[in-house]
Each structure stands twice: as structure tokens, then as C-alpha cells.
Design a protein around this motif. Structure first.
Motif, PDB file in Angstrom:
ATOM      1  N   MET A 208       0.824  -1.204   0.000  1.00  0.00           N
ATOM      2  CA  MET A 208       0.000   0.000   0.000  1.00  0.00           C
ATOM      3  C   MET A 208       0.861   1.258   0.000  1.00  0.00           C
ATOM      4  SD  MET A 208      -2.789  -1.435   2.731  1.00  0.00           S
ATOM      5  CE  MET A 208      -3.460   0.170   3.142  1.00  0.00           C
ATOM      6  N   ALA A 209       1.976   1.201   0.726  1.00  0.00           N
ATOM      7  CA  ALA A 209       2.858   2.359   0.809  1.00  0.00           C
ATOM      8  C   ALA A 209       3.537   2.660  -0.526  1.00  0.00           C
ATOM      9  CB  ALA A 209       3.912   2.133   1.888  1.00  0.00           C
ATOM     10  N   GLN A 210       3.797   1.608  -1.323  1.00  0.00           N
ATOM     11  CA  GLN A 210       4.509   1.775  -2.595  1.00  0.00           C
ATOM     12  C   GLN A 210       3.557   1.937  -3.782  1.00  0.00           C
ATOM     13  OE1 GLN A 210       7.707  -1.164  -3.195  1.00  0.00           O
ATOM     14  NE2 GLN A 210       7.729  -1.542  -0.984  1.00  0.00           N
ATOM     15  N   TRP A 211       2.293   1.627  -3.585  1.00  0.00           N
ATOM     16  CA  TRP A 211       1.344   1.565  -4.699  1.00  0.00           C
ATOM     17  C   TRP A 211       0.987   2.959  -5.195  1.00  0.00           C
ATOM     18  CZ3 TRP A 211       0.815  -3.048  -6.697  1.00  0.00           C
ATOM     19  CH2 TRP A 211      -0.199  -3.323  -7.602  1.00  0.00           C
ATOM     20  N   ASP A 212       0.932   3.135  -6.492  1.00  0.00           N
ATOM     21  CA  ASP A 212       0.587   4.421  -7.087  1.00  0.00           C
ATOM     22  C   ASP A 212      -0.055   4.172  -8.446  1.00  0.00           C
ATOM     23  OD1 ASP A 212       0.346   6.978  -8.009  1.00  0.00           O
ATOM     24  OD2 ASP A 212       2.477   7.469  -7.934  1.00  0.00           O
ATOM     25  N   VAL A 213      -1.354   4.466  -8.552  1.00  0.00           N
ATOM     26  CA  VAL A 213      -2.067   4.213  -9.818  1.00  0.00           C
ATOM     27  C   VAL A 213      -2.251   5.510 -10.613  1.00  0.00           C
ATOM     28  CG1 VAL A 213      -3.279   2.171  -8.985  1.00  0.00           C
ATOM     29  CG2 VAL A 213      -4.323   4.431  -8.699  1.00  0.00           C
ATOM     30  N   ASP A 214      -1.652   6.604 -10.158  1.00  0.00           N
ATOM     31  CA  ASP A 214      -1.831   7.883 -10.857  1.00  0.00           C
ATOM     32  C   ASP A 214      -1.481   7.776 -12.342  1.00  0.00           C
ATOM     33  OD1 ASP A 214      -2.459   8.791  -8.392  1.00  0.00           O
ATOM     34  OD2 ASP A 214      -1.064  10.472  -8.369  1.00  0.00           O
ATOM     35  N   MET A 215      -0.313   7.183 -12.626  1.00  0.00           N
ATOM     36  CA  MET A 215       0.137   7.089 -14.015  1.00  0.00           C
ATOM     37  C   MET A 215      -0.794   6.188 -14.825  1.00  0.00           C
ATOM     38  SD  MET A 215       3.903   6.025 -15.471  1.00  0.00           S
ATOM     39  CE  MET A 215       4.655   7.296 -14.437  1.00  0.00           C
ATOM     40  N   LEU A 216      -1.231   5.074 -14.204  1.00  0.00           N
ATOM     41  CA  LEU A 216      -2.131   4.153 -14.892  1.00  0.00           C
ATOM     42  C   LEU A 216      -3.451   4.836 -15.194  1.00  0.00           C
ATOM     43  CD1 LEU A 216      -2.514   1.211 -15.881  1.00  0.00           C
ATOM     44  CD2 LEU A 216      -3.491   0.703 -13.637  1.00  0.00           C
ATOM     45  N   ALA A 217      -4.007   5.567 -14.235  1.00  0.00           N
ATOM     46  CA  ALA A 217      -5.281   6.262 -14.432  1.00  0.00           C
ATOM     47  C   ALA A 217      -5.142   7.334 -15.508  1.00  0.00           C
ATOM     48  CB  ALA A 217      -5.738   6.881 -13.115  1.00  0.00           C
ATOM     49  N   ALA A 218      -4.015   8.023 -15.510  1.00  0.00           N
ATOM     50  CA  ALA A 218      -3.818   9.114 -16.458  1.00  0.00           C
ATOM     51  C   ALA A 218      -3.754   8.619 -17.898  1.00  0.00           C
ATOM     52  CB  ALA A 218      -2.547   9.884 -16.110  1.00  0.00           C
ATOM     53  N   ARG A 219      -3.268   7.397 -18.079  1.00  0.00           N
ATOM     54  CA  ARG A 219      -3.133   6.906 -19.458  1.00  0.00           C
ATOM     55  C   ARG A 219      -4.209   5.887 -19.829  1.00  0.00           C
ATOM     56  NH1 ARG A 219       1.565   3.554 -17.532  1.00  0.00           N
ATOM     57  NH2 ARG A 219       0.967   1.385 -17.865  1.00  0.00           N
ATOM     58  N   ALA A 220      -5.315   5.860 -19.074  1.00  0.00           N
ATOM     59  CA  ALA A 220      -6.392   4.911 -19.364  1.00  0.00           C
ATOM     60  C   ALA A 220      -6.899   5.046 -20.795  1.00  0.00           C
ATOM     61  CB  ALA A 220      -7.543   5.100 -18.370  1.00  0.00           C
ATOM     62  N   PHE A 221      -6.912   6.286 -21.298  1.00  0.00           N
ATOM     63  CA  PHE A 221      -7.429   6.509 -22.642  1.00  0.00           C
ATOM     64  C   PHE A 221      -6.527   5.925 -23.723  1.00  0.00           C
ATOM     65  CE2 PHE A 221      -4.633  10.049 -21.758  1.00  0.00           C
ATOM     66  CZ  PHE A 221      -3.994  10.291 -22.956  1.00  0.00           C
ATOM     67  N   THR A 222      -5.289   5.570 -23.361  1.00  0.00           N
ATOM     68  CA  THR A 222      -4.374   4.985 -24.343  1.00  0.00           C
ATOM     69  C   THR A 222      -4.391   3.457 -24.307  1.00  0.00           C
ATOM     70  OG1 THR A 222      -2.451   4.899 -22.861  1.00  0.00           O
ATOM     71  CG2 THR A 222      -2.851   6.966 -24.030  1.00  0.00           C
ATOM     72  N   VAL A 223      -5.107   2.874 -23.358  1.00  0.00           N
ATOM     73  CA  VAL A 223      -5.134   1.415 -23.224  1.00  0.00           C
ATOM     74  C   VAL A 223      -5.889   0.797 -24.398  1.00  0.00           C
ATOM     75  CG1 VAL A 223      -5.981  -0.515 -21.839  1.00  0.00           C
ATOM     76  CG2 VAL A 223      -4.962   1.474 -20.711  1.00  0.00           C
ATOM     77  N   LYS A 224      -5.221  -0.073 -25.139  1.00  0.00           N
ATOM     78  CA  LYS A 224      -5.833  -0.739 -26.294  1.00  0.00           C
ATOM     79  C   LYS A 224      -6.252  -2.165 -25.969  1.00  0.00           C
ATOM     80  CE  LYS A 224      -4.831   2.894 -28.752  1.00  0.00           C
ATOM     81  NZ  LYS A 224      -5.895   3.867 -29.106  1.00  0.00           N
ATOM     82  N   THR A 225      -5.931  -2.634 -24.767  1.00  0.00           N
ATOM     83  CA  THR A 225      -6.265  -3.998 -24.366  1.00  0.00           C
ATOM     84  C   THR A 225      -7.767  -4.149 -24.192  1.00  0.00           C
ATOM     85  OG1 THR A 225      -4.174  -4.142 -23.156  1.00  0.00           O
ATOM     86  CG2 THR A 225      -5.873  -5.768 -22.612  1.00  0.00           C
ATOM     87  N   PRO A 226      -8.387  -5.140 -24.828  1.00  0.00           N
ATOM     88  CA  PRO A 226      -9.815  -5.388 -24.571  1.00  0.00           C
ATOM     89  C   PRO A 226     -10.023  -5.652 -23.084  1.00  0.00           C
ATOM     90  CG  PRO A 226      -9.059  -6.639 -26.476  1.00  0.00           C
ATOM     91  CD  PRO A 226      -7.830  -6.076 -25.827  1.00  0.00           C
ATOM     92  N   THR A 227     -10.867  -4.843 -22.447  1.00  0.00           N
ATOM     93  CA  THR A 227     -10.994  -4.882 -20.992  1.00  0.00           C
ATOM     94  C   THR A 227     -12.453  -4.882 -20.567  1.00  0.00           C
ATOM     95  OG1 THR A 227      -8.908  -3.647 -20.766  1.00  0.00           O
ATOM     96  CG2 THR A 227     -10.356  -3.725 -18.842  1.00  0.00           C
ATOM     97  N   LEU A 228     -12.803  -5.824 -19.708  1.00  0.00           N
ATOM     98  CA  LEU A 228     -14.132  -5.879 -19.099  1.00  0.00           C
ATOM     99  C   LEU A 228     -13.984  -5.486 -17.636  1.00  0.00           C
ATOM    100  CD1 LEU A 228     -17.161  -6.721 -18.942  1.00  0.00           C
ATOM    101  CD2 LEU A 228     -16.357  -9.053 -18.433  1.00  0.00           C
ATOM    102  N   LEU A 229     -14.681  -4.447 -17.219  1.00  0.00           N
ATOM    103  CA  LEU A 229     -14.627  -3.989 -15.831  1.00  0.00           C
ATOM    104  C   LEU A 229     -15.963  -4.272 -15.160  1.00  0.00           C
ATOM    105  CD1 LEU A 229     -12.647  -0.648 -16.266  1.00  0.00           C
ATOM    106  CD2 LEU A 229     -11.790  -2.880 -15.516  1.00  0.00           C
ATOM    107  N   ILE A 230     -15.938  -5.207 -14.217  1.00  0.00           N
ATOM    108  CA  ILE A 230     -17.133  -5.632 -13.487  1.00  0.00           C
ATOM    109  C   ILE A 230     -17.132  -4.948 -12.125  1.00  0.00           C
ATOM    110  CG2 ILE A 230     -18.354  -7.612 -12.499  1.00  0.00           C
ATOM    111  CD1 ILE A 230     -16.896  -9.369 -14.559  1.00  0.00           C
ATOM    112  N   ALA A 231     -18.271  -4.374 -11.741  1.00  0.00           N
ATOM    113  CA  ALA A 231     -18.351  -3.695 -10.447  1.00  0.00           C
ATOM    114  C   ALA A 231     -19.629  -4.095  -9.726  1.00  0.00           C
ATOM    115  CB  ALA A 231     -18.313  -2.180 -10.637  1.00  0.00           C
ATOM    116  N   GLY A 232     -19.496  -4.350  -8.424  1.00  0.00           N
ATOM    117  CA  GLY A 232     -20.666  -4.583  -7.587  1.00  0.00           C
ATOM    118  C   GLY A 232     -21.211  -3.247  -7.118  1.00  0.00           C
ATOM    119  N   ASP A 233     -22.524  -3.034  -7.263  1.00  0.00           N
ATOM    120  CA  ASP A 233     -23.071  -1.719  -6.924  1.00  0.00           C
ATOM    121  C   ASP A 233     -23.094  -1.445  -5.420  1.00  0.00           C
ATOM    122  OD1 ASP A 233     -25.194  -3.289  -6.055  1.00  0.00           O
ATOM    123  OD2 ASP A 233     -26.723  -2.213  -7.214  1.00  0.00           O
ATOM    124  N   ALA A 234     -22.785  -2.482  -4.604  1.00  0.00           N
ATOM    125  CA  ALA A 234     -22.742  -2.293  -3.153  1.00  0.00           C
ATOM    126  C   ALA A 234     -21.304  -2.211  -2.631  1.00  0.00           C
ATOM    127  CB  ALA A 234     -23.484  -3.430  -2.446  1.00  0.00           C
TER     128      ALA A 234
END
Length: 283
Positions: free
Chosen positions: A209-235
């Protein structure tokens, strides 16, 4: 709890083995034949979380699940490589060592971010499924406060001791799982109680948790070409469903699917429904 030995009553233990690929000794669960599917958990998890979903996928696939370094039954050779880029590199080394070429990577929570990072390193085509994927920093005050707190906790040698003391192990596990918005079987709670009582597991989770950083990943989400299914529970009380929805909308080949009445551990609450949702996905 000795994570090197105490697999006797662990889910899927008959399919477990240890694989040494520097710098870690990985705990691997492997089942089935066919195209390879890799399953990755998030912070604080273990392969126990896949006990319901993994056998369903193994009916038509060769399925591999791994514990992250220092967590569950994987022994970390170093705790200096628990950040997103280095962990993805080390998982890639494990895949290459074993000759696995996954056609799909399924990641839960932080494992969803890890799955996308890993997919960007692979040279062959792959699809990604994120289940309540943690693809954004925390909002508001938590955005700057949480990383600071995590680093402070991880640097304190007494933190893991404090977090594994006080009250019954089952009570701690029940309370923590309740905060995710999920309701899981008692048998699974007992396994989590063992994990949350393991100081090494807790310490490695804090280090991650101390080393984790998703800022760069989130910032480049629009460049992701990998077919991706994102499943979310509404609760889900841990990662808001809106995180997955925004990420899917930003991706070139992103699909969002919301499941009613399920929390952060949706794949443990309703493995059949999650498996069906994945099987029906046509990228």
C-alpha cells in the motif's frame, strides 16, 4: 500462522505448489486445461478468494492463481519491489519461467491495476477482466492523506503487531470484510481470520500500500488498447463502481458491467454470476 506449511485446510490446497523465481518464492494454484487464464488478487488477499470462481473457469481453461509477494503463501525475496511496475515485472518473470502465455488476466481490486500493467508488458494478445478494480487514487482528502498514512504505518515495525492484536481473529475478519459491502461464507471468514492474524502478511500488505501508485495508470487509461471488461458490484464500499465506469469509458475497448447487490468481494459472493458475466463478454 506459518505460511510455508499451513496449507492443510486451505481452499484448493491440493492444487497448490511453490515456484521459486527470483526474487520471490511464489504460491501458485493451477487447475484445468486449455487456454491459460491468470488470476491476480489485490492487497491483503490470497488465492482463497478464488475458491468459488477458479474451478468454474477451470472447466474450459488452464487457470493459474498466484499470491502476491509477501502475502498469503508467497514469500517475498525483497519488500522493495511491491510497487505496481516492479510487481508486474516480477509476475512477468514468473510467467516466462513457467512457459505460461495467458490469453486472459482476471484481477480483483488492486489486482485489476496489476493486470493492466502486466498486459502492457506482454508481447502476445491478452484480454483483461477487472473485478471492482482499483484504477484511481482515493478521492478528496484521502487522495493525499492515505499514501502518507500507509508509508508511516509501513515504516513502523510495531504496526503489524498492533493490527494483529486485540479482539478475536474472527471478530477482526468479520469487521474488516463488513466494510467492503460483501457478505461471504463463514468458512471464507475463517481463512481471512488466519491471514489477518499473520504479521508477515499484514506487514507486506502495508508495504504494498505504501509503494502503490495508480496515478500514471489512471492518467493513461485513454491509451489502453487492451480489450478490458470492468465488473463492479453496486454495493462495493471499498472501490466505488464509478471508478470502473469511468475507466471503461476512457478505454478504446473497455466494457462496463454492474452487478446488483454485490460488494467488493463480488466474486466470492456470487462466483457463478461473475463467471457467467465473463463468459458472455465478446470483445
Amino acid at each position: 500462522m506459518d505460511r510455508a506449511r499451513d496449507l492443510s485446510d486451505w481452499p484448493l490446497q491440493e492444487h497448490s505448489r511453490a515456484v521459486r523465481v527470483k526474487p520471490h518464492t511464489w504460491h501458485v494454484v493451477e487447475m484445468g486445461t486449455g487456454p491459460t487464464v491468470l488470476m491476480l488478487l489485490g492487497a491483503g488477499g490470497s488465492t482463497l478468494s478464488w475458491a468459488g470462481l477458479l474451478p468454474l473457469n477451470a472447466k474450459h481453461h488452464h487457470v493459474v492463481a498466484v499470491d502476491l509477494p509477501g502475502q498469503g503463501f508467497t514469500r517475498a525475496g525483497t519488500k522493495a519491489r511491491l510497487a505496481l511496475p516492479t510487481m508486474a515485472t516480477d509476475v512477468k518473470a514468473l510467467l516466462e519461467d513457467q512457459g505460461w502465455q495467458p490469453t486472459m488476466i482476471i484481477g480483483h481490486s488492486a489486482g485489476g491495476a496489476l493486470a493492466l500493467q502486466l498486459a502492457s508488458l506482454l508481447e502476445h494478445p491478452v484480454r483483461v477482466v477487472g473485478i471492482n478494480a482499483a484504477l484511481e487514487p482515493f478521492d478528496g482528502i484521502a487522495g493525499w492523506l492515505f499514501p502518507i498514512m500507509a508509508k508511516m504505518l509501513a515504516l513502523n515495525p510495531f504496526t503489524s503487531v498492533a493490527l494483529t492484536m486485540g479482539g478475536s481473529a474472527m471478530g477482526r475478519a468479520r469487521g474488516l470484510i463488513r466494510t467492503t459491502g460483501s457478505d461471504i461464507p463463514e468458512e471464507s471468514l475463517r481463512c481471512y481470520a488466519k491471514l489477518f492474524s499473520d504479521r508477515g502478511h499484514v506487514d507486506s500488505t502495508l508495504q504494498m500500500m505504501a509503494q502503490w501508485d495508480v496515478d500514471m495508470l489512471a492518467a493513461r487509461a485513454f491509451t489502453v488498447k487492451t480489450p478490458t471488461l470492468l465488473i463492479a458490484g453496486d454495493a462495493d464500499q471499498t472501490v466505488p463502481p464509478a471508478v470502473s465506469k469511468r475507466a471503461a469509458e476512457a478505454m478504446a475497448f473497455g466494457i462496463y458491467s454492474e452487478l446488483t447487490g454485490l460488494g467488493h468481494l463480488a466474486h466470492e459472493e456470487a462466483p457463478d454470476l461473475v463467471a457467467q458475466t465473463i463468459a458472455q463478454w465478446q470483445p
